[in-house]
Design a protein around this motif. Structure first.
Motif, PDB file in Angstrom:
ATOM      1  N   ILE A  64       0.856  -1.180   0.000  1.00 46.74           N
ATOM      2  CA  ILE A  64       0.000   0.000   0.000  1.00 46.74           C
ATOM      3  C   ILE A  64       0.890   1.228   0.000  1.00 46.74           C
ATOM      4  O   ILE A  64       1.894   1.280   0.718  1.00 46.74           O
ATOM      5  N   LYS A 103       8.948   4.240   4.856  1.00 39.45           N
ATOM      6  CA  LYS A 103       8.292   3.004   5.302  1.00 39.45           C
ATOM      7  C   LYS A 103       7.533   3.358   6.574  1.00 39.45           C
ATOM      8  O   LYS A 103       8.097   3.956   7.489  1.00 39.45           O
ATOM      9  N   ALA A 106       1.338   2.427   8.845  1.00 42.50           N
ATOM     10  CA  ALA A 106       0.097   2.422   8.070  1.00 42.50           C
ATOM     11  C   ALA A 106      -0.064   3.781   7.384  1.00 42.50           C
ATOM     12  O   ALA A 106       0.705   4.703   7.642  1.00 42.50           O
ATOM     13  N   LEU A 112      -5.036   6.339  -0.974  1.00 44.75           N
ATOM     14  CA  LEU A 112      -4.029   5.279  -0.987  1.00 44.75           C
ATOM     15  C   LEU A 112      -4.122   4.494  -2.281  1.00 44.75           C
ATOM     16  O   LEU A 112      -5.145   4.481  -2.955  1.00 44.75           O
ATOM     17  N   ILE A 114      -3.284   0.625  -4.007  1.00 40.40           N
ATOM     18  CA  ILE A 114      -3.103  -0.788  -3.694  1.00 40.40           C
ATOM     19  C   ILE A 114      -3.334  -1.580  -4.981  1.00 40.40           C
ATOM     20  O   ILE A 114      -4.124  -1.175  -5.827  1.00 40.40           O
ATOM     21  N   ASP A 135      -8.919   1.616   7.186  1.00 43.64           N
ATOM     22  CA  ASP A 135      -7.648   1.806   6.490  1.00 43.64           C
ATOM     23  C   ASP A 135      -6.477   1.208   7.262  1.00 43.64           C
ATOM     24  O   ASP A 135      -5.616   0.542   6.684  1.00 43.64           O
ATOM     25  N   CYS A 139      -4.014  -1.982   6.202  1.00 48.73           N
ATOM     26  CA  CYS A 139      -2.544  -1.943   6.224  1.00 48.73           C
ATOM     27  C   CYS A 139      -1.962  -3.087   7.048  1.00 48.73           C
ATOM     28  O   CYS A 139      -0.993  -3.729   6.632  1.00 48.73           O
ATOM     29  N   LYS A 143       0.336  -6.453   5.801  1.00 47.13           N
ATOM     30  CA  LYS A 143       1.603  -6.920   6.384  1.00 47.13           C
ATOM     31  C   LYS A 143       1.584  -8.432   6.588  1.00 47.13           C
ATOM     32  O   LYS A 143       2.614  -9.081   6.504  1.00 47.13           O
ATOM     33  N   THR A 148       4.756  -4.287   2.497  1.00 48.18           N
ATOM     34  CA  THR A 148       5.065  -3.105   3.301  1.00 48.18           C
ATOM     35  C   THR A 148       4.219  -1.913   2.883  1.00 48.18           C
ATOM     36  O   THR A 148       3.847  -1.778   1.726  1.00 48.18           O
ATOM     37  N   CYS A 149       3.953  -1.036   3.850  1.00 48.52           N
ATOM     38  CA  CYS A 149       3.249   0.219   3.595  1.00 48.52           C
ATOM     39  C   CYS A 149       4.266   1.353   3.505  1.00 48.52           C
ATOM     40  O   CYS A 149       5.193   1.429   4.314  1.00 48.52           O
ATOM     41  N   TYR A 150       4.061   2.226   2.533  1.00 46.14           N
ATOM     42  CA  TYR A 150       4.945   3.365   2.318  1.00 46.14           C
ATOM     43  C   TYR A 150       4.128   4.643   2.149  1.00 46.14           C
ATOM     44  O   TYR A 150       2.974   4.603   1.732  1.00 46.14           O
TER      45      TYR A 150
END
Length: 186
Positions: A64, A103, A106, A112, A114, A135, A139, A143, A148-150
């Protein structure tokens, strides 16, 4: 109205909430990526390109990607990711790091990106939430897929933060209880 080629307008007769509305739209989407967007955003030029570059970068294993969001009310940073504070509260990061990609724990669902296949693999957004915490749940679920969420700090927008939501409602408490029960181990 919206009259853009390749954009399908879907009108719900009632407000179905964030999770259900996005889930219904995602089922009809046919592209590789989904952009979940609130209806109270103002997009700055070229906001999408940096987010797409980040999610397409295979070395990042991005699940995401969010962006930097400024409040309309005072032009201050409202979101550069989401973190867990020292007292175990979920809060927005309100400072922009020097790097172009961060990084994060969330991102907010206001804006966002995806992959559609990841969204589908997760079963979409959890409809047990009503306009809050979906949301963050998405996130954390991402995981579990090992991704990974950025935050892409070069993508910037303005947001009328919580304009249509009562932040002191009983529903916020119910959302939080459900979230902490579901993700206690994490």
């Amino acid at each position: 109205g919206i009259d853009i080629p390749h954009v399908k307008k879907i009108i719900n007769q009632n407000n179905l909430g964030y999770a259900k509305t996005n889930n219904l739209a995602a089922k009809q989407a046919s592209g590789e990526f989904l952009a979940l967007l609130n209806n109270d955003l103002f997009f700055l030029d070229d906001w999408l390109t940096p987010m797409l570059q980040t999610i397409k970068n295979e070395t990042l294993n991005a699940g995401i990607v969010g962006n930097v969001q400024y409040r309309f009310s005072d032009k201050e940073v409202d979101h550069a990711g989401v973190e867990i504070t020292k007292i175990a509260q979920i809060d927005h990061i309100r400072s922009i790091p020097n790097a172009n990609i961060s990084k994060v724990f969330a991102v907010t669902g206001a804006c966002l990106l995806i992959r559609k296949n990841d969204f589908d693999a997760l079963g979409g957004l959890d409809e047990n939430y009503i306009n809050g915490v979906e949301d963050i749940d998405l996130c954390l679920s991402m995981k579990k897929l090992g991704k990974t969420c950025y935050v892409q700090n070069d993508s910037r927008i303005f947001h009328h933060v919580s304009l249509s939501r009562d932040l002191t409602s009983k529903q916020n408490e119910l959302n939080s209880r459900f979230f902490y029960k579901k993700f206690r181990a994490e």
